[in-house]
Design an enzyme around this catalytic site. Structure first.
Site, mmCIF file in Angstrom:
data_model
loop_
_atom_site.group_PDB
_atom_site.id
_atom_site.type_symbol
_atom_site.label_atom_id
_atom_site.label_comp_id
_atom_site.label_asym_id
_atom_site.label_seq_id
_atom_site.Cartn_x
_atom_site.Cartn_y
_atom_site.Cartn_z
ATOM 1 N N ALA A 83 0.809 -1.212 0.000
ATOM 2 C CA ALA A 83 0.000 0.000 0.000
ATOM 3 C C ALA A 83 0.851 1.276 0.000
ATOM 4 C CB ALA A 83 -0.940 -0.017 1.198
ATOM 5 N N PHE B 82 -2.840 0.829 5.173
ATOM 6 C CA PHE B 82 -3.585 0.261 6.301
ATOM 7 C C PHE B 82 -3.006 0.681 7.636
ATOM 8 C CE2 PHE B 82 -5.901 -3.837 4.757
ATOM 9 C CZ PHE B 82 -6.972 -3.051 4.396
ATOM 10 N N ILE C 210 -4.789 -3.392 -4.563
ATOM 11 C CA ILE C 210 -6.012 -3.760 -5.276
ATOM 12 C C ILE C 210 -6.513 -2.565 -6.079
ATOM 13 C CG2 ILE C 210 -6.679 -5.452 -3.530
ATOM 14 C CD1 ILE C 210 -8.661 -3.020 -2.631
ATOM 15 N N HIS D 145 -3.629 -10.091 -3.965
ATOM 16 C CA HIS D 145 -4.820 -9.809 -3.151
ATOM 17 C C HIS D 145 -6.014 -9.376 -3.996
ATOM 18 C CE1 HIS D 145 -2.187 -9.248 0.707
ATOM 19 N NE2 HIS D 145 -2.333 -10.500 0.348
ATOM 20 N N CYS E 89 -26.614 -17.724 -10.456
ATOM 21 C CA CYS E 89 -26.694 -18.835 -9.485
ATOM 22 C C CYS E 89 -27.115 -18.389 -8.092
ATOM 23 C CB CYS E 89 -25.343 -19.550 -9.404
ATOM 24 S SG CYS E 89 -24.112 -18.645 -8.458
ATOM 25 N N SER F 183 5.712 -2.013 1.780
ATOM 26 C CA SER F 183 4.887 -3.019 2.463
ATOM 27 C C SER F 183 5.380 -3.145 3.894
ATOM 28 C CB SER F 183 4.995 -4.365 1.755
ATOM 29 O OG SER F 183 4.334 -5.351 2.520
ATOM 30 N N SER F 184 4.426 -3.258 4.831
ATOM 31 C CA SER F 184 4.814 -3.409 6.237
ATOM 32 C C SER F 184 5.402 -4.795 6.488
ATOM 33 C CB SER F 184 3.609 -3.172 7.142
ATOM 34 O OG SER F 184 2.558 -4.039 6.763
ATOM 35 N N ASN G 243 11.096 1.500 2.564
ATOM 36 C CA ASN G 243 9.981 1.819 3.451
ATOM 37 C C ASN G 243 10.401 2.971 4.357
ATOM 38 O OD1 ASN G 243 7.914 1.712 5.555
ATOM 39 N ND2 ASN G 243 7.443 -0.322 4.761
ATOM 40 N N ILE H 299 9.122 6.630 -1.245
ATOM 41 C CA ILE H 299 9.235 5.796 -2.441
ATOM 42 C C ILE H 299 9.299 6.601 -3.744
ATOM 43 C CG2 ILE H 299 7.983 4.071 -3.826
ATOM 44 C CD1 ILE H 299 6.804 3.177 -0.980
HETATM 45 P P1 NAD Z 1 0.526 -1.569 5.006
HETATM 46 O O1 NAD Z 1 -0.462 -0.484 5.121
HETATM 47 O O2 NAD Z 1 0.553 -2.648 6.024
HETATM 48 O O3 NAD Z 1 1.991 -0.953 4.964
HETATM 49 C C1 NAD Z 1 2.337 0.114 4.133
HETATM 50 C C2 NAD Z 1 3.801 0.389 4.407
HETATM 51 O O4 NAD Z 1 4.264 1.379 3.507
HETATM 52 C C3 NAD Z 1 4.046 0.904 5.814
HETATM 53 O O5 NAD Z 1 5.050 0.090 6.394
HETATM 54 C C4 NAD Z 1 4.512 2.369 5.627
HETATM 55 O O6 NAD Z 1 5.551 2.702 6.529
HETATM 56 C C5 NAD Z 1 5.022 2.356 4.207
HETATM 57 N N1 NAD Z 1 4.796 3.608 3.474
HETATM 58 C C6 NAD Z 1 3.619 4.237 3.273
HETATM 59 N N2 NAD Z 1 3.765 5.282 2.431
HETATM 60 C C7 NAD Z 1 5.089 5.331 2.112
HETATM 61 C C8 NAD Z 1 5.875 6.188 1.283
HETATM 62 N N3 NAD Z 1 5.322 7.189 0.584
HETATM 63 N N4 NAD Z 1 7.221 5.959 1.200
HETATM 64 C C9 NAD Z 1 7.796 4.938 1.904
HETATM 65 N N5 NAD Z 1 7.093 4.078 2.685
HETATM 66 C C10 NAD Z 1 5.757 4.270 2.787
HETATM 67 O O7 NAD Z 1 0.383 -2.156 3.548
HETATM 68 P P2 NAD Z 1 0.643 -3.604 2.985
HETATM 69 O O8 NAD Z 1 1.898 -4.176 3.545
HETATM 70 O O9 NAD Z 1 0.481 -3.502 1.526
HETATM 71 O O10 NAD Z 1 -0.567 -4.469 3.554
HETATM 72 C C11 NAD Z 1 -1.856 -3.948 3.583
HETATM 73 C C12 NAD Z 1 -2.899 -4.770 2.894
HETATM 74 O O11 NAD Z 1 -3.954 -3.882 2.619
HETATM 75 C C13 NAD Z 1 -2.478 -5.309 1.581
HETATM 76 O O12 NAD Z 1 -2.780 -6.634 1.592
HETATM 77 C C14 NAD Z 1 -3.339 -4.612 0.530
HETATM 78 O O13 NAD Z 1 -4.098 -5.593 -0.162
HETATM 79 C C15 NAD Z 1 -4.341 -3.804 1.279
HETATM 80 N N6 NAD Z 1 -4.395 -2.365 0.929
HETATM 81 C C16 NAD Z 1 -4.290 -1.983 -0.361
HETATM 82 C C17 NAD Z 1 -4.318 -0.629 -0.686
HETATM 83 C C18 NAD Z 1 -4.190 -0.247 -2.129
HETATM 84 O O14 NAD Z 1 -4.554 -1.041 -3.009
HETATM 85 N N7 NAD Z 1 -3.668 0.946 -2.438
HETATM 86 C C19 NAD Z 1 -4.459 0.343 0.307
HETATM 87 C C20 NAD Z 1 -4.580 -0.089 1.640
HETATM 88 C C21 NAD Z 1 -4.530 -1.452 1.939
#
Ligand code: NAD
Length: 255
Positions: A24, A35, A103, A121, A157, A195-196, A220, A238
């Site tokens: 995310a 998230f 997503i 996902h 269905c 990603s976290s 990150n 990023i």
């Molecule tokens: P997460 O929210 O758990 O983690 C996001 C990570 O990105 C965090 O560790 C944060 O420190 C880092 N981060 C955020 N913005 C940043 C930036 N600009 N530069 C550097 N680092 C940055 O997200 P995840 O690990 O993807 O898991 C969350 C779940 O939620 C996923 O499975 C996903 O399917 C879903 N989700 C998707 C979206 C989307 O599609 N955009 C949004 C929210 C959640």
């Protein structure tokens, strides 16, 4: 930032099979909250688990209400510098594939072709029947939901219709996880971006890549549980980092 971009560009230049794994965090610059950051979606609403969605019409109605509210808030979201840089690196032959937890469809919108993108996902821009997999557009669901207040069932269905995303408790798409695992096993460079790294089995992919001898780079703004096994940890934003890397390869700058 300059050193970080140089280090990452140098690893990419040495690599012949690089894979990016995005979470995310790559989409926050596009205005879509993640998230787990402060103010992230998690702090607003606990997710509705898959079992609850299947078991209760009320949970389904609540899921669709939230989905449409969210979609309205993020309607204008467009790929940012991070997405566009990955697409440019792929076009230039520097990146083989993108595996994403997102997503939001922004990797497709940035020009990553379907055959090089693995959405583990799912995708939130359409819906499917959980029983027969028939596809429905969101407009179809919304029209019926808003007219009746009830979540629509499949016309073929009568099964429950759900956004084509993977909820907590829902089985992962096996074919996609298999392809993602194969990429993690075969690559020589694995970039874990925004990603976290706490959601399994997705977070197992960077660990598997490192175990298989690939260089693991974690990008990150916060620490992650896999920092200790990474070849390189870039604790930075990023978008600016990836666009600086793109410049190192003299790829066209995007705004
Ligand atoms: P997460 O929210 O758990 O983690 C996001 C990570 O990105 C965090 O560790 C944060 O420190 C880092 N981060 C955020 N913005 C940043 C930036 N600009 N530069 C550097 N680092 C940055 O997200 P995840 O690990 O993807 O898991 C969350 C779940 O939620 C996923 O499975 C996903 O399917 C879903 N989700 C998707 C979206 C989307 O599609 N955009 C949004 C929210 C959640």
């Amino acid at each position: 930032l300059k050193t970080a971009a140089d280090e990452l560009a140098s690893l990419l230049a040495q690599s012949s099979r690089a894979v990016a794994f995005t979470g995310a965090g790559i989409s926050t610059e596009s205005g879509i909250p993640d998230f787990r950051s402060p103010g992230g979606l998690w702090t607003q609403n606990k997710p509705i688990p898959f079992q609850a969605f299947v078991a209760s019409r009320e949970a389904r109605a609540e899921a669709w209400r939230r989905k449409f509210t969210m979609d309205d808030s993020y309607r204008g979201a467009a790929p940012n510098r991070g997405h566009l840089a990955l697409a440019a690196l792929m076009r230039a032959g520097r990146l083989d594939a993108v595996i994403t937890q997102n997503i939001d469809n922004l990797h497709q919108d940035s020009g990553i072709p379907d055959e090089r993108l693995i959405e583990i996902h799912g995708n939130g821009t359409y819906a499917t029947c959980l029983a027969c997999q028939r596809r429905y557009e969101l407009g179809w669901v919304r029209e019926r939901f808003e007219a009746s207040g009830a979540p629509p069932d499949c016309e073929a269905c009568a099964g429950p219709v759900k956004s084509a995303t993977i909820s907590f408790g829902q089985a992962m798409p096996e074919d996609k996880m298999r392809r993602a695992a194969a990429l993690a096993a075969d690559c020589d460079l694995f970039l874990a971006i925004g990603s976290s790294l706490v959601v399994y089995p997705a977070a197992g992919l960077p660990a598997a890549a490192a175990e298989n001898g690939a260089s693991l780079v974690i990008i990150n703004r916060e620490p992650t549980p896999l920092d200790d096994i990474a070849t390189l940890v870039l604790r930075t934003e990023i978008g600016p980092l990836l666009s600086a890397v793109m410049e190192r390869f003299q790829l066209p700058q995007v705004s």
